[in-house]
Design a protein around this motif. Structure first.
Motif, short mmCIF file in Angstrom:
data_model
loop_
_atom_site.label_atom_id
_atom_site.label_comp_id
_atom_site.label_asym_id
_atom_site.label_seq_id
_atom_site.Cartn_x
_atom_site.Cartn_y
_atom_site.Cartn_z
N TRP A 35 0.82 -1.22 0.00
CA TRP A 35 0.00 0.00 0.00
C TRP A 35 0.85 1.27 0.00
O TRP A 35 0.31 2.37 -0.09
CB TRP A 35 -0.90 0.04 1.25
CG TRP A 35 -2.03 -0.92 1.23
CD1 TRP A 35 -1.95 -2.28 1.23
CD2 TRP A 35 -3.43 -0.60 1.21
NE1 TRP A 35 -3.22 -2.82 1.23
CE2 TRP A 35 -4.14 -1.81 1.23
CE3 TRP A 35 -4.16 0.59 1.21
CZ2 TRP A 35 -5.54 -1.87 1.22
CZ3 TRP A 35 -5.54 0.54 1.21
CH2 TRP A 35 -6.22 -0.68 1.20
N LEU A 36 2.16 1.12 0.10
CA LEU A 36 3.04 2.29 0.24
C LEU A 36 2.83 3.33 -0.87
O LEU A 36 2.86 4.54 -0.60
CB LEU A 36 4.50 1.82 0.31
CG LEU A 36 5.53 2.82 0.78
CD1 LEU A 36 5.15 3.49 2.08
CD2 LEU A 36 6.90 2.13 0.91
N PRO A 37 2.60 2.91 -2.13
CA PRO A 37 2.41 3.93 -3.18
C PRO A 37 1.25 4.89 -2.89
O PRO A 37 1.26 6.01 -3.40
CB PRO A 37 2.12 3.09 -4.44
CG PRO A 37 2.73 1.75 -4.15
CD PRO A 37 2.61 1.54 -2.66
N VAL A 38 0.27 4.47 -2.08
CA VAL A 38 -0.89 5.36 -1.84
C VAL A 38 -0.46 6.60 -1.07
O VAL A 38 -0.63 7.73 -1.55
CB VAL A 38 -2.05 4.59 -1.15
CG1 VAL A 38 -3.18 5.54 -0.80
CG2 VAL A 38 -2.54 3.45 -2.03
N PRO A 39 0.12 6.47 0.15
CA PRO A 39 0.57 7.71 0.81
C PRO A 39 1.74 8.38 0.08
O PRO A 39 1.86 9.61 0.15
CB PRO A 39 0.96 7.25 2.22
CG PRO A 39 1.16 5.79 2.13
CD PRO A 39 0.26 5.30 1.03
N MET A 40 2.56 7.61 -0.64
CA MET A 40 3.68 8.25 -1.36
C MET A 40 3.16 9.20 -2.44
O MET A 40 3.76 10.25 -2.70
CB MET A 40 4.62 7.20 -1.97
CG MET A 40 5.61 6.58 -1.00
SD MET A 40 6.62 7.76 -0.04
CE MET A 40 7.61 8.53 -1.32
N ALA A 41 2.03 8.85 -3.07
CA ALA A 41 1.45 9.75 -4.08
C ALA A 41 1.03 11.06 -3.41
O ALA A 41 1.22 12.15 -3.97
CB ALA A 41 0.25 9.07 -4.75
N ALA A 42 0.50 10.96 -2.21
CA ALA A 42 0.09 12.19 -1.49
C ALA A 42 1.33 12.99 -1.10
O ALA A 42 1.32 14.24 -1.16
CB ALA A 42 -0.71 11.82 -0.25
N ILE A 43 2.38 12.30 -0.71
CA ILE A 43 3.63 12.99 -0.34
C ILE A 43 4.13 13.82 -1.52
O ILE A 43 4.52 14.99 -1.38
CB ILE A 43 4.69 11.95 0.10
CG1 ILE A 43 4.30 11.31 1.44
CG2 ILE A 43 6.10 12.51 0.11
CD1 ILE A 43 4.38 12.23 2.64
N GLN A 44 4.09 13.23 -2.71
CA GLN A 44 4.56 13.96 -3.91
C GLN A 44 3.73 15.22 -4.12
O GLN A 44 4.25 16.29 -4.41
CB GLN A 44 4.46 13.07 -5.14
CG GLN A 44 5.59 12.06 -5.19
CD GLN A 44 5.32 10.93 -6.18
OE1 GLN A 44 4.58 11.10 -7.13
NE2 GLN A 44 5.93 9.79 -5.92
N ARG A 45 2.40 15.07 -3.96
CA ARG A 45 1.50 16.22 -4.15
C ARG A 45 1.77 17.29 -3.09
O ARG A 45 1.90 18.47 -3.39
CB ARG A 45 0.06 15.74 -4.08
CG ARG A 45 -0.99 16.84 -4.04
CD ARG A 45 -2.40 16.28 -4.14
NE ARG A 45 -2.77 15.35 -3.07
CZ ARG A 45 -3.22 15.72 -1.88
NH1 ARG A 45 -3.30 17.01 -1.57
NH2 ARG A 45 -3.57 14.83 -0.97
N LEU A 46 1.90 16.87 -1.83
CA LEU A 46 2.01 17.83 -0.72
C LEU A 46 3.39 18.50 -0.67
O LEU A 46 3.53 19.61 -0.16
CB LEU A 46 1.73 17.12 0.61
CG LEU A 46 0.26 16.69 0.79
CD1 LEU A 46 0.13 15.56 1.80
CD2 LEU A 46 -0.60 17.89 1.20
N ALA A 47 4.40 17.82 -1.20
CA ALA A 47 5.75 18.39 -1.18
C ALA A 47 5.90 19.50 -2.22
O ALA A 47 6.84 20.30 -2.15
CB ALA A 47 6.79 17.30 -1.41
#
Ligand SMILES: Nc1ncnc2c1ncn2[C@@H]1O[C@H](COP(=O)(O)OP(=O)(O)O)[C@@H](O)[C@H]1O
Ligand SMILES: O=P(O)(O)O[C@H]1O[C@H](CO)[C@@H](O[C@H]2O[C@H](CO)[C@@H](O)[C@H](O)[C@H]2O)[C@H](O)[C@H]1O
Length: 472
Positions: free
Chosen positions: A455-467
């Protein structure tokens, strides 16, 4: 100070008002169980020390709830056991776990799946030892304890209302941080597995909300604890919402049918606001100002740094994420924000919707990986809003094809509902909301890396957006 529980050993027979101590039995008990615990404990979903070896156990307390040497029936042993593990930056102290163990000379086949093993020596020699929650006789005995409250060995049982007898028990098989038994579809008993000194917010907050007259959270009917200056909350019994479905299942259902989830999201926003209003009234907290705002930002930054050490994929995004936190400090001069006790780990799975559309919120324990002191700390209420916004993103991303607009519409509807019921739109303070969403996404990266790497890609996608765009 370490949050591990203090040592308190009492072997108490189950007869109420009569406590017998037997130091020889106590001393022999844990060594005889240790080989079984070594194999069994780390495999449990709720074991928090995964990935680090268990080097030993020590007994915090032992209470014989049903005689272990009874002629025919099962014995029931309540244990608080500290598991020793090499310390870790984010996990400096050993954890204390609650175990309820059954002991029988011969194990019925139905209990085979709950077996820890056969004990070779000590007071339980020759007995099959198993997870007692799966044994209907022992689960029934636990309910009896709540029906007739009082002290038993190192345990104290309390209740606020009469509880009927003979409700058939069933263990929930959900992937949980704790363990739960449902009684006759009338009550659910949550047994906390990893326990800490200090009242658990999952008892404290629903009790406070019940006193405040908030009907959005099932109010505790009974609970048990290991008493002391810092009591350890061990379990809570509350009404079971039998016809309710959780928001995660409902959201995935809507996605699967190509439907929006807007009336539901709006109603959930209103529900969150109602619970916040009741919590703020029940447990008031002073506003967050100057130095406290800087401390909040420092804690978020510290969590980001710890997470990026554990999950190197975060490293390129650290500068952008830090900036999201620092934007909150830059606003500090405005005069501070309201803060209060919050749910602390709000997501769609913590919201139950009854057949008539009424939403309830459950599981006020906060993020299980955080120390209790931090989970009880007041926070801007937008922290819970951010948790739910992340959940809509999770739901959309777990459906193919991914439709980011589905999540965006749900997020807006949820905030609209929240604003309607509270008079304050969470989108009105975008920096604060973004910082909390970032903090949550960082927590999720760590959670998924540990528990569900797929499931790691799910929060990582948000990290990319929020960064933001500057990130590598
Ligand atoms: N009052 C309730 N009524 C109906 N179902 C409940 C209730 N409380 C909990 N549940 C069910 O039990 C599951 C686990 O409860 P939860 O409090 O989230 O435990 P954990 O902290 O172990 O994750 C929930 O996802 C929900 O399905
Ligand atoms: O329900 P728990 O208290 O055990 O919470 C933990 O597990 C959750 C997953 O079960 C985790 O939630 C994350 O995944 C959800 C989908 O499965 C998603 O809806 C949430 O938004 C997301 O945070 C939670 O973070 C963790 O503490």
């Amino acid at each position: 100070m370490s949050e591990a529980a203090s040592t308190h050993v009492t072997l108490a027979k189950s007869t109420r008002n009569s406590t017998t101590h037997d130091r020889t039995r106590e001393g022999a008990l844990l060594p005889s169980l240790a080989p079984l615990l070594h194999a069994w404990l780390p495999r449990q979903r709720w074991f928090a020390g995964k990935g680090r070896p268990v080097t030993g156990f020590s007994l915090v307390s032992a209470t014989e709830m049903l005689p272990l040497d009874g002629a025919a029936g099962p014995g029931l042993l309540h244990l608080l056991v500290r598991a020793h593990q090499p310390p870790h930056a984010e996990h400096p102290a050993d954890d204390c776990y609650q175990l309820l163990l059954g002991a029988r000379t011969s194990l019925p086949p139905l209990l085979g799946g709950a077996l820890l093993g056969r004990v070779e020596q000590g007071p339980l020699a020759g007995r099959a030892v198993y997870d007692a929650l799966h044994d209907p006789r022992l689960a029934d005995l636990l309910l009896e304890r709540f029906r007739r409250p009082g002290s038993l060995g190192s345990l104290r049982f309390e209740r606020t209302a009469a509880i009927p007898a003979g409700l058939p028990p069933r263990v929930l098989d959900a992937e949980q941080s704790n363990s739960s038994i449902v009684y006759g579809d009338a009550y659910i008993l949550k047994i906390f597995r990893r326990v800490f000194p200090g009242t658990n917010p999952d008892l404290e907050l629903p009790l406070a909300l019940g006193r405040e007259g908030c009907g959005r959270v099932p109010a505790p009917v009974a609970w048990f604890e290991a008493p002391g200056p810092q009591p350890l909350t061990l379990g809570v019994l509350q009404p079971f919402l039998r016809d309710a479905l959780d928001g995660w299942r409902l959201a995935l259902g809507a996605l699967g049918e190509g439907r929006d989830f807007l009336p539901e999201a709006r109603a959930l926003g209103r529900t969150t606001a109602e619970v916040h209003t009741a919590l703020a009234a029940a447990l008031p907290a002073p506003a967050l100002r100057g130095a406290q705002t800087r401390q909040l930002v420092a804690r978020m930054t510290q969590r980001l740094e710890a997470a990026s050490e554990a999950v190197p994929a975060l490293v390129p995004y650290v500068p952008g994420l830090r900036a999201a936190f620092e934007a909150v400090t830059d606003l500090g001069h405005r005069g501070g924000w309201a803060q209060q006790r919050v749910h602390g780990d709000l997501h769609l799975g913590q919201a139950l919707r009854s057949a008539d559309g009424f939403w309830s919120l459950i599981d006020f324990e906060g993020e299980p990986a955080r120390p209790l002191s931090e989970r009880r700390r007041p926070s801007p209420p937008v922290r819970d809003v951010a948790g739910m916004l992340r959940s809509f993103d999770y739901a959309a991303r777990s459906h193919h094809p991914w439709d980011p607009r589905w999540a965006a519409r749900c997020r807006d509807a949820y905030c609209e509902g929240y604003a309607q019921a509270s008079g304050s739109d969470p989108r009105g303070e975008p920096e604060l909301l973004r910082a909390h969403e970032t903090d949550k996404a960082v927590y999720e990266v760590l959670y998924e890396a540990r528990h569900r790497p797929d499931w790691l890609p799910v929060p990582m996608a948000a990290i990319q957006r929020l960064a933001g765009p500057a990130a590598a």
